[in-house]
Design a protein around this motif. Structure first.
Motif: not given
Length: 587
Positions: A381-401
C-alpha cells in the motif's frame, strides 16, 4: 482572512462588473426593472401632495364633488402603484431566479472539470455551500439589492425635495431626528454584518460536518462513535443557533428604536404644525402631508440597512463564486486528437509524479503494454500502483516524462475521447441513487438494454439483477447501499464493459468480493480481454498469474518486471510476496 468570514465592500466595482456579466442575457428585463423601480419611487411623494390639496381645497371648502373627483384620482394612483409593485416584485424575482440558475449551471460545469487534486484539498461541504447557499444569496441581490437601493435613494431625494418645496420650516423639524436614525442604522448595519458573517461560517461548517458524517456513517457506527459525533454536531449547531439569535436580537432592538425616532419626528411635526396652524402660517393639509412624508421618508432609511447588508453578503458570495469559476485547477483540455478507435497500446517513459511538489510517489517509471496484453502492478500500500491509472486517465498530470497511448502523447488527445476508451473498475465502487440501468449507462442513451443484459450475462450479474424487485429498473439508493459489496463490484464491471473501452483498468477489482464472485469476474475477464489492453492492480496474486507482464512497485520505483514464472524463479520481492500469500491461503 478565512474565506468564510470575509466581509465585502458594498461598492466593490470589479466584482460588480463581473456580476453584471451574468445580467447581460437579461439586459432588457433588468433595465425595465430599474425603470419600474424609479417610476415607483417617483410616484411616492404624489399621494401626500394630493391629500394636502384635497384637505385644503375640497374638505375645507365643503366641495363634495371635488372631493369625489380627488378620491377617484387617488384610488387610480393607488391602483397604478399596486400594478407597478406587482411588476416590480415579480420581475425582480424572475430575474433573480434566472440569473442564479445560469450561475449554478456554470458553477457545476466548472466543478465537473476540476482536477481530482482540487477535491483532495477542498471540503465537499464548502463546494455545496458555494453551489447552493452562496448562489441563493445572489438571488436576493437582484430581487432586493442593487435596483431596490437605487429606488430607495431616489425616493429619499425626491421626498426631501418636495418637502422643502412645500414648507422649509416643517421640513427642518421633520428631519431633526434623522441624525439619530442614521447613527442607529449605521450601528445596526455593522452589527448585523458581523452577525451574518458568523451565520454564514456556521452554515458552511454545518454543511461540511453533515456531508462528511452522513457519508462516513458506517465508520461512526462501527466504532460506536455516535455519542461523540452527536456532541460535536450539537456544538456546531449551537454556534449556528447563537449566531442567528444574535442577528434576531439586533433586529429586535433596531426596529423599535427606528419606530421611536420616526414617532418623535411625527410628534415634532404635530407640535410645530399645530402652532403654525393656530398662527395661520400653515394649513391642516400641509401638516397632514408632512406626517405622511415622515413615514415615506423613514421607511427607505430602515430598508437601506437591510439592502446594504444584502448587497454586502451578495458581494462576498459573488467573490467566492468567481474565485471558484476562475480557478485554474482544472484539467487542461487543449488536445484535439479524437481517433475513431484505439489499438490500446500504452507507454510510460521516465514518468515522475508527485501529489505534493517534490514528494514523488512515482519515480522514473517506464514500461510498455502492447495491444491486447495484460499488465499487472503489485506492491505494498502506497507503492504508487493506483497513481499509474490516475495518470493514464489524466485525473492528475505528471511532473516529468511522457505517457503515450497508441504512440500519441495523452495531452494531445481530446480529454473525452481519451477517457471514453479507458474503462475503470475501482475497489471502492460508487453508485448513484438511481436505477441499475442508469448507473450502468451513466446517461448514455446509445447504450441499449440488450447490450446491458449481454454484458451482465458475461460478467455473471444478470441473475442477481433479475431477482431484484424491478430488475434493471431497481433503485439502488445512495452509494448502492441496498446491494452487497460483490453485487456493486459486478455492476461496476458491467458499467465498464458496456462502454466498450479499448483499455480496461482493474484497480483492486476483486479484492472486496468473495471467491465465487471473483471467479465470475475472472471468467468474464478471460472472455472479454481479447482485443483489449488490460491494466490490473491487485493484492491477490492468484488473479494476475496469466498477465503478460507483472511490475513490482516499491516506494514509487520499479523493483522487478517479468511474467509470473520469471519473477518466481528470481526469488526476489514478488516471490516473497507470493509465498506469504500462499501460506495465508493454506493456513
Amino acid at each position: 482572512m478565512n474565506e468564510e468570514k470575509k466581509s465585502g465592500k458594498i461598492f466593490d466595482w470589479p466584482t460588480l462588473r463581473r456580476l453584471y456579466t451574468f445580467i447581460k442575457p437579461y439586459q432588457k428585463q433588468f433595465y425595465f426593472l430599474i425603470a419600474i423601480i424609479l417610476l415607483s419611487a417617483s410616484l411616492a411623494p404624489l399621494s401626500p401632495l394630493l391629500i394636502r390639496y384635497t384637505i385644503d381645497n375640497q374638505i375645507a371648502t365643503g366641495d363634495y364633488n371635488g372631493l369625489v373627483v380627488m378620491l377617484l384620482v387617488m384610488i387610480g394612483i393607488l391602483l397604478v402603484q399596486a400594478v407597478i409593485q406587482f411588476a416590480n416584485t415579480y420581475l425582480a424575482g424572475w430575474l433573480g431566479q434566472n440569473i442564479i440558475r445560469d450561475i449554478r449551471v456554470q458553477l457545476y460545469e466548472k466543478i465537473l472539470g476540476l482536477r481530482l487534486k482540487f477535491f483532495d484539498n477542498t471540503p465537499i461541504g464548502r463546494l455545496v455551500t458555494r453551489t447552493v447557499s452562496d448562489v441563493e444569496t445572489l438571488s436576493d441581490v437582484f430581487s432586493d439589492g442593487m435596483a431596490a437601493v437605487a429606488g430607495d435613494i431616489l425616493q429619499l431625494i425626491l421626498i426631501i425635495g418636495v418637502m422643502f418645496y412645500t414648507d422649509w420650516r416643517l421640513s427642518l423639524i421633520s428631519l431633526a431626528t434623522v441624525p439619530f436614525m442614521l447613527i442607529s442604522t449605521y450601528i445596526f448595519k455593522e452589527k448585523i454584518k458581523d452577525s451574518f458573517n458568523e451565520v454564514r461560517t456556521a452554515v458552511s461548517n454545518l454543511n461540511s460536518f453533515v456531508q462528511e458524517h452522513l457519508t462516513g456513517m458506517n465508520i461512526v457506527q462501527i466504532f460506536s462513535a455516535e455519542k461523540t459525533e452527536y456532541r460535536k454536531f450539537k456544538q456546531i449547531n449551537t454556534v449556528h443557533r447563537d449566531a442567528n439569535i444574535r442577528s434576531i436580537w439586533y433586529y429586535s432592538v433596531y426596529y423599535p428604536v427606528a419606530d421611536v425616532i420616526a414617532a418623535a419626528a411625527t410628534g415634532l411635526v404635530v407640535w410645530y404644525g399645530a402652532r403654525e396652524i393656530m398662527h395661520y402660517n400653515a394649513t391642516f393639509g400641509t401638516v397632514t402631508a408632512f406626517i405622511i412624508f415622515i413615514g415615506l421618508f423613514f421607511r427607505p432609511i430602515r430598508m437601506l440597512a437591510d439592502r446594504f447588508n444584502t448587497l454586502q453578503m451578495g458581494i462576498v458570495s459573488t467573490d467566492r463564486i468567481l474565485k471558484l469559476l476562475d480557478s485554474d485547477d482544472f484539467t487542461v483540455n487543449n488536445g484535439t486528437y479524437t481517433p475513431e478507435t484505439l489499438r490500446g497500446e500504452v507507454s510510460f517513459k521516465n514518468v515522475w509524479f508527485a501529489y505534493n511538489e517534490e514528494e514523488y510517489v512515482l519515480k522514473d517509471i517506464s514500461f510498455e503494454v502492447k495491444e491486447g496484453e495484460t499488465i499487472a502492478f503489485v506492491g505494498a500500500t502506497g507503492a504508487g500502483k493506483s497513481s499509474v491509472i490516475n495518470l493514464l486517465s489524466r485525473f492528475y498530470d505528471i511532473n516529468k516524462g511522457e505517457i503515450l497511448v497508441d504512440g500519441t502523447e495523452i495531452h494531445n488527445y481530446e480529454l473525452g475521447a481519451l477517457r471514453q476508451n479507458i474503462g475503470v473498475v475501482l475497489q471502492d465502487v460508487f453508485l448513484f441513487s438511481d436505477t441499475i440501468h442508469n448507473n450502468i449507462t451513466l446517461g448514455n442513451t446509445s447504450i441499449s438494454r440488450a447490450r446491458i443484459i449481454e454484458a451482465a450475462q458475461l460478467v455473471g450479474a444478470h441473475e442477481f439483477i433479475e431477482r431484484l424487485p424491478d430488475g434493471y429498473d431497481y433503485n439502488v439508493m445512495e452509494r448502492g447501499a441496498t446491494l452487497s459489496v460483490g453485487q456493486r463490484q459486478l455492476i461496476s464491471f458491467v458499467r465498464a464493459l458496456v462502454h466498450d473501452p479499448k483499455i480496461i483498468v482493474l484497480d483492486e477489482a476483486t479484492s472486496s468480493v468473495d471467491t465465487e464472485t471473483e471467479e465470475l469476474i475472472q471468467n468474464a475477464i478471460e472472455k472479454l480481454m481479447k482485443g483489449r489492453t488490460a491494466i490490473v492492480i491487485a493484492h491477490r496474486l492468484s488473479t494476475i498469474q496469466k498477465a503478460s507482464q507483472i511490475i513490482v512497485l516499491d516506494k514509487g520505483e520499479i523493483q522487478e518486471k517479468g511474467t509470473h514464472d520469471e519473477l518466481l524463479e528470481r526469488g526476489g520481492f514478488y516471490a516473497n510476496l507470493y509465498r506469504m500469500q500462499y501460506k495465508e491461503v493454506i493456513s
